[in-house]
Motif scaffolding. Structure first.
Motif, PDB file in Angstrom:
ATOM      1  N   TYR A   1      -9.231   6.308   2.343  1.00  0.00           N
ATOM      2  CA  TYR A   1      -7.815   5.623   1.729  1.00  0.00           C
ATOM      3  C   TYR A   1      -7.508   6.418   0.631  1.00  0.00           C
ATOM      4  O   TYR A   1      -8.016   7.151  -0.023  1.00  0.00           O
ATOM      5  CB  TYR A   1      -8.196   4.292   1.275  1.00  0.00           C
ATOM      6  CG  TYR A   1      -8.456   3.532   2.511  1.00  0.00           C
ATOM      7  CD1 TYR A   1      -7.531   2.731   3.304  1.00  0.00           C
ATOM      8  CD2 TYR A   1      -9.889   3.337   3.062  1.00  0.00           C
ATOM      9  CE1 TYR A   1      -8.011   2.183   4.440  1.00  0.00           C
ATOM     10  CE2 TYR A   1     -10.009   2.633   4.306  1.00  0.00           C
ATOM     11  CZ  TYR A   1      -8.968   1.641   4.674  1.00  0.00           C
ATOM     12  OH  TYR A   1      -9.227   1.198   6.047  1.00  0.00           O
TER      13      TYR A   1
ATOM     14  N   HIS B   1      -2.550  -0.803   2.462  1.00  0.00           N
ATOM     15  CA  HIS B   1      -3.532   0.460   2.593  1.00  0.00           C
ATOM     16  C   HIS B   1      -3.467   0.916   3.866  1.00  0.00           C
ATOM     17  O   HIS B   1      -3.410   0.365   4.890  1.00  0.00           O
ATOM     18  CB  HIS B   1      -5.178  -0.037   2.190  1.00  0.00           C
ATOM     19  CG  HIS B   1      -5.343  -0.295   0.925  1.00  0.00           C
ATOM     20  ND1 HIS B   1      -5.674  -1.703   0.317  1.00  0.00           N
ATOM     21  CD2 HIS B   1      -5.229   0.425  -0.313  1.00  0.00           C
ATOM     22  CE1 HIS B   1      -5.890  -1.878  -0.801  1.00  0.00           C
ATOM     23  NE2 HIS B   1      -5.392  -0.597  -1.420  1.00  0.00           N
ATOM     24  N   GLN B   2      -3.310   2.357   3.876  1.00  0.00           N
ATOM     25  CA  GLN B   2      -3.167   3.113   5.373  1.00  0.00           C
ATOM     26  C   GLN B   2      -4.506   3.833   5.274  1.00  0.00           C
ATOM     27  O   GLN B   2      -5.028   4.538   4.576  1.00  0.00           O
ATOM     28  CB  GLN B   2      -2.176   4.025   5.226  1.00  0.00           C
ATOM     29  CG  GLN B   2      -0.622   3.278   5.055  1.00  0.00           C
ATOM     30  CD  GLN B   2       0.366   4.355   5.257  1.00  0.00           C
ATOM     31  OE1 GLN B   2       0.232   5.187   5.502  1.00  0.00           O
ATOM     32  NE2 GLN B   2       1.529   3.767   4.595  1.00  0.00           N
ATOM     33  N   ASP B   3      -5.300   3.488   6.528  1.00  0.00           N
ATOM     34  CA  ASP B   3      -6.411   4.100   7.004  1.00  0.00           C
ATOM     35  C   ASP B   3      -6.290   5.541   7.464  1.00  0.00           C
ATOM     36  O   ASP B   3      -5.293   6.024   8.152  1.00  0.00           O
ATOM     37  CB  ASP B   3      -7.177   3.450   8.028  1.00  0.00           C
ATOM     38  CG  ASP B   3      -8.454   4.010   8.441  1.00  0.00           C
ATOM     39  OD1 ASP B   3      -8.959   5.010   8.308  1.00  0.00           O
ATOM     40  OD2 ASP B   3      -9.252   2.973   8.748  1.00  0.00           O
ATOM     41  N   ALA B   4      -7.023   6.518   6.847  1.00  0.00           N
ATOM     42  CA  ALA B   4      -6.661   8.048   7.097  1.00  0.00           C
ATOM     43  C   ALA B   4      -8.168   8.386   7.673  1.00  0.00           C
ATOM     44  O   ALA B   4      -9.058   9.030   6.804  1.00  0.00           O
ATOM     45  CB  ALA B   4      -6.137   8.999   5.960  1.00  0.00           C
TER      46      ALA B   4
ATOM     47  N   TRP C   1      -2.630  -5.269   3.347  1.00  0.00           N
ATOM     48  CA  TRP C   1      -1.774  -4.610   4.196  1.00  0.00           C
ATOM     49  C   TRP C   1      -1.286  -3.408   3.826  1.00  0.00           C
ATOM     50  O   TRP C   1      -0.611  -2.554   4.733  1.00  0.00           O
ATOM     51  CB  TRP C   1      -0.403  -5.893   4.427  1.00  0.00           C
ATOM     52  CG  TRP C   1       0.210  -5.942   2.848  1.00  0.00           C
ATOM     53  CD1 TRP C   1      -0.138  -6.685   2.005  1.00  0.00           C
ATOM     54  CD2 TRP C   1       1.503  -5.121   2.745  1.00  0.00           C
ATOM     55  NE1 TRP C   1       1.024  -6.748   0.881  1.00  0.00           N
ATOM     56  CE2 TRP C   1       1.693  -5.718   1.463  1.00  0.00           C
ATOM     57  CE3 TRP C   1       2.077  -4.464   3.213  1.00  0.00           C
ATOM     58  CZ2 TRP C   1       2.941  -5.223   0.767  1.00  0.00           C
ATOM     59  CZ3 TRP C   1       3.304  -3.863   2.580  1.00  0.00           C
ATOM     60  CH2 TRP C   1       3.558  -4.212   1.211  1.00  0.00           C
TER      61      TRP C   1
END
Length: 239
Positions: free
Chosen positions: A35, A28-31, A26
């Motif tokens: 990551y 982890h931010q997708d770029a 939850w």
């Protein structure tokens, strides 16, 4: 990253293409499919699973279902360590107790801690963090003191090794955590081997090798009196 406050420091994340086995959690931010890396000298691994799998494979030549290619031959071979063992190692690493600072009430060490802030070491070696909610209850919402911002910084041409990982430039390095610094000689034959390649044999030598964004802090360290330098080094040794 744009140094909006003009202090000469502009830490940036290393955005990494995830391995096939990576499963985002939850936080982890997708770029754009990449990551943020947190582990390794250049923050080139995203989580402890990737770090563990890579260490088995690249450091020890041990294959797994996660990394089945033998690094020596370049051929895919049978797994040499089980998935369960890999995950057990990850759990062990996640739950290791954080080092506790020693002699915290020593006046010279308190003086060193003040100097640490005054010469802006803490602008990259961020002292304090608090964990978010974790699936391991004992790790949830805990304040801890790693002394790192986990970001990449330009360390100058003297520490440029000509190698890049992920989005890290050749002269960029992740701020190494300072917790446990004073304990490291215990596992290194009684000596310090600091910086990314172990070239510094003392804490003072490591400080003097700092360049790039750390130029200002290094210059301030060089201008300290002998008494203040000793206090600062004792503080580092207490971590």
């Amino acid at each position: 990253p744009y140094d909006l406050d003009g202090d000469g420091i502009s830490g940036v994340p290393n955005y990494v293409n995830p391995p096939a086995y990576f499963v985002p959690k939850w936080f982890h931010q997708d770029a754009n499919g990449r990551y943020m890396g947190r582990f390794g000298k250049k923050a080139a691994t995203i989580d402890l699973l990737q770090q563990t799998v890579s260490a088995y494979n690249q450091d020890m030549g041990i294959t797994s279902t996660f990394e089945p290619v033998d690094p020596f031959s370049g051929l895919e071979v049978d797994q040499e360590v089980s998935d369960q063992t890999v995950r057990d190692v990850v759990f062990y690493l996640r739950t290791l107790k954080a080092p506790i600072q020693r002699s915290q009430n020593d006046q010279q060490i308190i003086q060193g801690k003040t100097l640490f802030s005054q010469i802006q070491c803490g602008d990259c070696h961020t002292p304090e963090w608090t964990t978010p909610t974790s699936d391991i209850v004992a790790l949830s919402n805990k304040t801890f003191f790693p002394y790192t911002d986990l970001l990449l910084h330009d360390m100058g041409p003297g520490l440029d090794d000509g190698v890049t990982e992920g989005s890290a430039e050749t002269f960029e390095w992740r701020t190494p955590p300072l917790w446990g610094l004073g304990l490291s000689p215990n596992s290194q034959g009684g000596s310090y081997f600091l910086m990314h390649d172990g070239r510094a044999s003392s804490i003072e030598e490591a400080i003097l090798l700092h360049g790039g964004e750390a130029n200002s802090s290094r210059t301030k360290f060089e201008s300290l009196s002998a008494e203040d330098r000793t206090a600062l080094i004792r503080f580092f040794e207490s971590l």
